[in-house]
Design a protein around this motif. Structure first.
Motif, mmCIF file in Angstrom:
data_model
loop_
_atom_site.group_PDB
_atom_site.id
_atom_site.type_symbol
_atom_site.label_atom_id
_atom_site.label_comp_id
_atom_site.label_asym_id
_atom_site.label_seq_id
_atom_site.Cartn_x
_atom_site.Cartn_y
_atom_site.Cartn_z
ATOM 1 N N ALA A 299 0.540 -1.264 -0.220
ATOM 2 C CA ALA A 299 0.123 0.078 -0.132
ATOM 3 C C ALA A 299 1.274 1.324 -0.310
ATOM 4 N N GLU A 300 1.935 1.172 0.346
ATOM 5 C CA GLU A 300 3.115 2.248 0.741
ATOM 6 C C GLU A 300 4.236 2.243 -0.132
ATOM 7 N N GLY A 301 3.668 1.269 -1.496
ATOM 8 C CA GLY A 301 4.633 1.113 -2.763
ATOM 9 C C GLY A 301 5.810 0.561 -3.265
ATOM 10 N N CYS A 302 5.783 -0.548 -1.708
ATOM 11 C CA CYS A 302 6.361 -0.720 -1.909
ATOM 12 C C CYS A 302 6.583 -3.092 -1.723
ATOM 13 N N THR A 303 7.479 -3.367 -2.963
ATOM 14 C CA THR A 303 7.624 -4.850 -2.819
ATOM 15 C C THR A 303 8.219 -5.241 -1.183
ATOM 16 N N ALA A 304 8.223 -6.677 -1.258
ATOM 17 C CA ALA A 304 8.827 -7.118 0.209
ATOM 18 C C ALA A 304 8.976 -8.662 -0.776
ATOM 19 N N SER A 305 10.232 -9.492 0.853
ATOM 20 C CA SER A 305 10.950 -10.505 0.054
ATOM 21 C C SER A 305 10.614 -11.411 1.796
ATOM 22 N N PHE A 306 9.339 -12.513 0.954
ATOM 23 C CA PHE A 306 8.857 -13.288 2.225
ATOM 24 C C PHE A 306 9.864 -14.203 2.658
ATOM 25 N N ASP A 307 10.638 -14.226 3.414
ATOM 26 C CA ASP A 307 11.250 -14.925 4.424
ATOM 27 C C ASP A 307 11.202 -15.445 5.317
ATOM 28 N N GLU B 197 3.487 -23.108 0.156
ATOM 29 C CA GLU B 197 2.297 -22.960 0.893
ATOM 30 C C GLU B 197 2.484 -20.957 0.350
ATOM 31 N N ILE B 198 3.838 -20.721 1.007
ATOM 32 C CA ILE B 198 3.772 -19.583 1.000
ATOM 33 C C ILE B 198 3.431 -18.766 -0.372
ATOM 34 N N LEU B 199 4.433 -19.863 -1.744
ATOM 35 C CA LEU B 199 3.943 -18.960 -3.050
ATOM 36 C C LEU B 199 2.800 -19.009 -3.511
ATOM 37 N N ILE C 109 -0.354 -10.745 -3.718
ATOM 38 C CA ILE C 109 0.645 -9.109 -3.005
ATOM 39 C C ILE C 109 2.192 -9.152 -3.419
ATOM 40 N N LYS C 110 2.465 -8.160 -3.822
ATOM 41 C CA LYS C 110 3.685 -8.069 -4.417
ATOM 42 C C LYS C 110 5.045 -8.306 -3.617
ATOM 43 N N SER C 111 5.600 -9.418 -3.809
ATOM 44 C CA SER C 111 6.386 -10.576 -2.829
ATOM 45 C C SER C 111 6.731 -11.223 -3.584
ATOM 46 N N ASN C 112 8.558 -10.756 -3.404
ATOM 47 C CA ASN C 112 9.385 -12.742 -3.879
ATOM 48 C C ASN C 112 9.586 -13.528 -2.540
ATOM 49 N N VAL C 113 10.327 -14.510 -2.285
ATOM 50 C CA VAL C 113 10.494 -15.830 -2.176
ATOM 51 C C VAL C 113 11.800 -15.943 -1.724
ATOM 52 N N SER C 114 12.323 -15.615 -0.149
ATOM 53 C CA SER C 114 14.008 -15.790 -0.033
ATOM 54 C C SER C 114 14.332 -17.290 0.295
ATOM 55 N N ILE C 115 15.092 -18.018 -0.976
ATOM 56 C CA ILE C 115 15.100 -19.448 -0.639
ATOM 57 C C ILE C 115 16.519 -19.544 -0.253
ATOM 58 N N LYS C 116 16.435 -20.494 0.711
ATOM 59 C CA LYS C 116 17.553 -20.943 1.150
ATOM 60 C C LYS C 116 18.136 -22.207 1.366
ATOM 61 N N LEU C 117 18.846 -23.063 -0.169
ATOM 62 C CA LEU C 117 18.818 -24.389 -0.249
ATOM 63 C C LEU C 117 19.371 -25.155 0.650
ATOM 64 N N THR C 118 20.029 -24.877 1.757
ATOM 65 C CA THR C 118 20.739 -25.886 2.931
ATOM 66 C C THR C 118 19.133 -26.318 3.377
ATOM 67 N N GLN C 119 18.187 -25.192 3.488
ATOM 68 C CA GLN C 119 16.403 -25.512 4.149
ATOM 69 C C GLN C 119 16.424 -26.966 2.978
ATOM 70 N N PHE C 120 16.819 -26.885 1.483
ATOM 71 C CA PHE C 120 15.490 -27.892 0.947
ATOM 72 C C PHE C 120 17.036 -29.408 1.069
ATOM 73 N N GLY C 121 17.318 -29.232 1.635
ATOM 74 C CA GLY C 121 18.447 -30.162 2.296
ATOM 75 C C GLY C 121 20.243 -30.431 1.013
ATOM 76 N N LEU C 122 20.355 -29.192 0.667
ATOM 77 C CA LEU C 122 21.863 -29.150 0.147
ATOM 78 C C LEU C 122 22.723 -29.785 1.102
ATOM 79 N N GLU C 123 23.244 -29.457 2.273
ATOM 80 C CA GLU C 123 23.947 -30.101 3.214
ATOM 81 C C GLU C 123 24.387 -31.787 3.070
ATOM 82 N N LEU C 124 23.059 -32.284 3.374
ATOM 83 C CA LEU C 124 22.586 -33.416 3.513
ATOM 84 C C LEU C 124 23.208 -34.591 1.651
#
Length: 83
Positions: free
Chosen positions: A18-26, A47-49, A57-72
């Motif tokens: 509403a203030e003209g900003c976009t966001a990053s959903f983390d 679910e977030i996407l 809403i105008k938002s992107n998503v911040s993805i961390k591949l370690t959350q998806f198992g990259l280190e495993l």
């Protein structure tokens, strides 16, 4: 931090939009300890996407591949959702 639930974050992002900003959903979490946890993280991101699309809403998503198992297992992090 905009909230602890998807609904709280969506409300905060609506205010920013509403203030003209976009966001990053983390979705906070840095890494997982098992493939089961990785699957849960992927489901949460899907679910977030879906909610971003659903509510428009105008938002992107911040993805961390370690959350998806990259280190495993690097292959786990690139696996197609829908195990």
């Amino acid at each position: 931090m905009a909230g602890e639930t998807i609904d709280e974050a969506v409300a905060a992002i609506r205010e920013l939009n509403a203030e003209g900003c976009t966001a990053s959903f983390d979705h906070l979490n840095e890494s997982v300890d098992s493939p089961v946890e990785a699957e849960a993280e992927v489901r949460e991101y899907l679910e977030i996407l879906a909610r971003i699309d659903e509510v428009g809403i105008k938002s992107n998503v911040s993805i961390k591949l370690t959350q998806f198992g990259l280190e495993l297992d690097p292959e786990l992090a690139y696996k197609t959702p829908g195990w």
